[in-house]
Design a protein around this motif. Structure first.
Motif, PDB file in Angstrom:
ATOM      1  N   UNK A 130       0.827  -1.196   0.000  1.00  0.00           N
ATOM      2  CA  UNK A 130       0.000   0.000   0.000  1.00  0.00           C
ATOM      3  C   UNK A 130       0.867   1.254   0.000  1.00  0.00           C
ATOM      4  N   UNK A 131       0.282   2.341  -0.454  1.00  0.00           N
ATOM      5  CA  UNK A 131       0.981   3.615  -0.483  1.00  0.00           C
ATOM      6  C   UNK A 131       0.387   4.532   0.572  1.00  0.00           C
ATOM      7  N   UNK A 132       1.251   5.092   1.382  1.00  0.00           N
ATOM      8  CA  UNK A 132       0.804   6.086   2.355  1.00  0.00           C
ATOM      9  C   UNK A 132       0.852   7.458   1.700  1.00  0.00           C
ATOM     10  N   UNK A 133      -0.228   8.188   1.791  1.00  0.00           N
ATOM     11  CA  UNK A 133      -0.284   9.538   1.249  1.00  0.00           C
ATOM     12  C   UNK A 133      -0.034  10.520   2.388  1.00  0.00           C
ATOM     13  N   UNK A 134       1.178  11.048   2.477  1.00  0.00           N
ATOM     14  CA  UNK A 134       1.543  11.864   3.636  1.00  0.00           C
ATOM     15  C   UNK A 134       0.897  13.247   3.605  1.00  0.00           C
ATOM     16  N   UNK A 135       0.730  13.817   4.805  1.00  0.00           N
ATOM     17  CA  UNK A 135       0.116  15.128   4.903  1.00  0.00           C
ATOM     18  C   UNK A 135       1.022  16.263   4.462  1.00  0.00           C
ATOM     19  N   UNK A 136       2.349  16.073   4.512  1.00  0.00           N
ATOM     20  CA  UNK A 136       3.287  17.154   4.169  1.00  0.00           C
ATOM     21  C   UNK A 136       3.819  16.981   2.747  1.00  0.00           C
ATOM     22  N   UNK A 137       2.921  16.957   1.774  1.00  0.00           N
ATOM     23  CA  UNK A 137       3.305  16.725   0.380  1.00  0.00           C
ATOM     24  C   UNK A 137       4.296  17.767  -0.103  1.00  0.00           C
ATOM     25  N   UNK A 138       4.059  19.024   0.277  1.00  0.00           N
ATOM     26  CA  UNK A 138       4.918  20.112  -0.193  1.00  0.00           C
ATOM     27  C   UNK A 138       6.329  20.010   0.367  1.00  0.00           C
ATOM     28  N   UNK A 139       6.505  19.266   1.473  1.00  0.00           N
ATOM     29  CA  UNK A 139       7.827  19.137   2.083  1.00  0.00           C
ATOM     30  C   UNK A 139       8.540  17.860   1.669  1.00  0.00           C
ATOM     31  N   UNK A 140       7.821  16.739   1.653  1.00  0.00           N
ATOM     32  CA  UNK A 140       8.496  15.454   1.505  1.00  0.00           C
ATOM     33  C   UNK A 140       7.994  14.591   0.350  1.00  0.00           C
ATOM     34  N   UNK A 141       7.201  15.153  -0.549  1.00  0.00           N
ATOM     35  CA  UNK A 141       6.781  14.400  -1.723  1.00  0.00           C
ATOM     36  C   UNK A 141       5.367  13.862  -1.609  1.00  0.00           C
ATOM     37  N   UNK A 142       4.897  13.292  -2.702  1.00  0.00           N
ATOM     38  CA  UNK A 142       3.498  12.892  -2.815  1.00  0.00           C
ATOM     39  C   UNK A 142       3.191  11.521  -2.228  1.00  0.00           C
ATOM     40  N   UNK A 143       4.203  10.676  -2.074  1.00  0.00           N
ATOM     41  CA  UNK A 143       3.958   9.357  -1.503  1.00  0.00           C
ATOM     42  C   UNK A 143       4.974   9.061  -0.413  1.00  0.00           C
ATOM     43  N   UNK A 144       4.582   8.257   0.522  1.00  0.00           N
ATOM     44  CA  UNK A 144       5.487   7.865   1.588  1.00  0.00           C
ATOM     45  C   UNK A 144       5.197   6.447   2.013  1.00  0.00           C
ATOM     46  N   UNK A 145       6.147   5.839   2.691  1.00  0.00           N
ATOM     47  CA  UNK A 145       5.941   4.509   3.239  1.00  0.00           C
ATOM     48  C   UNK A 145       6.451   4.483   4.668  1.00  0.00           C
ATOM     49  N   UNK A 146       6.041   3.464   5.361  1.00  0.00           N
ATOM     50  CA  UNK A 146       6.472   3.248   6.733  1.00  0.00           C
ATOM     51  C   UNK A 146       5.815   4.255   7.670  1.00  0.00           C
ATOM     52  N   UNK A 147       6.232   4.221   8.946  1.00  0.00           N
ATOM     53  CA  UNK A 147       5.507   4.951   9.968  1.00  0.00           C
ATOM     54  C   UNK A 147       6.262   6.158  10.524  1.00  0.00           C
ATOM     55  N   UNK A 148       7.231   6.696   9.799  1.00  0.00           N
ATOM     56  CA  UNK A 148       7.897   7.914  10.256  1.00  0.00           C
ATOM     57  C   UNK A 148       6.875   9.042  10.339  1.00  0.00           C
ATOM     58  N   UNK A 149       7.111  10.006  11.250  1.00  0.00           N
ATOM     59  CA  UNK A 149       6.168  11.115  11.396  1.00  0.00           C
ATOM     60  C   UNK A 149       5.908  11.805  10.058  1.00  0.00           C
ATOM     61  N   UNK A 150       6.971  12.131   9.343  1.00  0.00           N
ATOM     62  CA  UNK A 150       6.811  12.837   8.078  1.00  0.00           C
ATOM     63  C   UNK A 150       7.996  12.566   7.153  1.00  0.00           C
ATOM     64  N   UNK A 151       9.183  13.054   7.536  1.00  0.00           N
ATOM     65  CA  UNK A 151      10.367  12.885   6.691  1.00  0.00           C
ATOM     66  C   UNK A 151      10.909  11.462   6.776  1.00  0.00           C
ATOM     67  N   UNK A 152      11.415  10.912   5.668  1.00  0.00           N
ATOM     68  CA  UNK A 152      11.987   9.564   5.716  1.00  0.00           C
ATOM     69  C   UNK A 152      13.342   9.499   6.415  1.00  0.00           C
ATOM     70  N   UNK A 153      14.052  10.635   6.512  1.00  0.00           N
ATOM     71  CA  UNK A 153      15.378  10.655   7.139  1.00  0.00           C
ATOM     72  C   UNK A 153      15.496  11.812   8.125  1.00  0.00           C
ATOM     73  N   UNK A 154      16.182  11.533   9.236  1.00  0.00           N
ATOM     74  CA  UNK A 154      16.590  12.580  10.170  1.00  0.00           C
ATOM     75  C   UNK A 154      18.102  12.493  10.314  1.00  0.00           C
ATOM     76  N   UNK A 155      18.777  13.592   9.981  1.00  0.00           N
ATOM     77  CA  UNK A 155      20.238  13.645  10.035  1.00  0.00           C
ATOM     78  C   UNK A 155      20.653  14.627  11.124  1.00  0.00           C
ATOM     79  N   UNK A 156      21.563  14.207  12.002  1.00  0.00           N
ATOM     80  CA  UNK A 156      22.043  15.055  13.096  1.00  0.00           C
ATOM     81  C   UNK A 156      23.549  15.263  12.971  1.00  0.00           C
ATOM     82  N   UNK A 157      24.009  16.372  13.507  1.00  0.00           N
ATOM     83  CA  UNK A 157      25.408  16.782  13.439  1.00  0.00           C
ATOM     84  C   UNK A 157      26.074  16.582  14.798  1.00  0.00           C
ATOM     85  N   UNK A 158      27.162  15.838  14.820  1.00  0.00           N
ATOM     86  CA  UNK A 158      27.889  15.547  16.061  1.00  0.00           C
ATOM     87  C   UNK A 158      28.301  16.828  16.785  1.00  0.00           C
TER      88      UNK A 158
END
Length: 280
Positions: A130-158
């Motif tokens: 199935x395809x998840x249709x995320x609420x933040x289309x303008x930020x992260x695209x028209x389709x999403x998968x999995x259960x992340x809040x919104x973005x597929x990646x979170x990158x942090x700086x040491x």
């Protein structure tokens, strides 16, 4: 175009949304996040997601994998194997509705007990057909998968964590670890909070991430990942907000960047120690 060199310091997947993560030496990048990341989720009776915002004890559930599949562990209970079945149910990630597979009832009972819930809880697995249709289309695209809040990646700086811990030390407060911020990828090579100025990160494997926006943090960063207990006096939320607030919202703390996968390849592997280039 300005660029700088850096390195991958840590990689972490979170198989079950809002539960403890698994540090890995290498991982496959996909358009929907690191392979294996947030494909499971705990929900209430109505199918609504449960996160540490509502139950900090989720931090104490440790997922792992055996040759039979997902295993859940907890300091106060025997480990339990998860067996998904073919029965599906609708679930909610914020306002996004998506289909998910159910699991054996003994796992649901185990989760309800270790989390001390007075109402039944359930574990579900994302239906990859199935395809998840995320609420933040303008930020992260028209389709999403999995259960992340919104973005597929979170990158942090040491360096950003080092800066925050320096302030906490000056104020006589306990330092925090990167685990409190739950990033998928931890990088080095740039100054503290300079990740917010980066437009993309290009890894030596050929994979590339587009840095979309600041990650606004919530109460979860004040939960001790080792005890599942809220830190006193909102540490380190207020301290972080004082040195790195959200744009146009200075009282809200920001840490890390939300990012999307931009490579043409469907999957590419990255490894701790890999070099990368920051593009501004």
């Amino acid at each position: 175009m300005k660029s700088m060199k850096g390195c991958i310091q840590q990689l972490t997947i979170y198989p079950v949304k809002s539960c403890a993560g698994i540090a890995v030496d290498s991982a496959k990048m996909t358009p929907f996040g690191l392979e294996g990341d947030r494909q499971w989720m705990i929900v209430d009776e109505s199918g609504k997601m449960l996160t540490q915002r509502a139950n900090a004890k989720l931090a104490l559930i440790q997922p792992s994998f055996s040759n039979k599949g997902l295993v859940l562990s907890h300091p106060n209970a025997p480990s339990i194997e998860v067996k998904p079945n073919l029965e599906t149910t609708p679930v909610l990630v914020w306002r996004d509705s998506v289909s998910a597979f159910m699991v054996n009832q003994d796992v649901n009972d185990w989760i309800t007990e270790v989390l001390g819930s007075d109402k039944p809880l359930r574990l579900v697995k994302f239906d990859n057909q199935k395809i998840r249709e995320p609420g933040s289309v303008e930020r992260f695209g028209e389709t999403g998968k999995h259960f992340a809040d919104a973005a597929p990646y979170l990158v942090a700086n040491e360096a950003s964590l080092t800066s925050l811990n320096g302030l906490l030390s000056e104020e006589g407060k306990s330092q925090v670890t990167m685990r409190a911020f739950r990033p998928n990828i931890v990088v080095s090579g740039i100054a503290a909070f300079d990740e917010h100025a980066v437009s993309s990160m290009v890894f030596n494997s050929g994979a590339s991430l587009v840095c979309v926006d600041h990650c606004q943090r919530c109460i979860v960063i004040t939960i001790d990942p080792d005890t599942g207990v809220l830190q006193k006096d909102r540490v380190p939320y207020d301290e972080l907000a004082s040195i790195n607030g959200m744009p146009n919202k200075p009282k809200a703390a920001a840490f890390g960047v939300n990012a999307t996968f931009s490579s043409k390849n469907k999957t590419l592997e990255i490894t701790v120690g890999d070099s990368l280039e920051y593009v501004y």
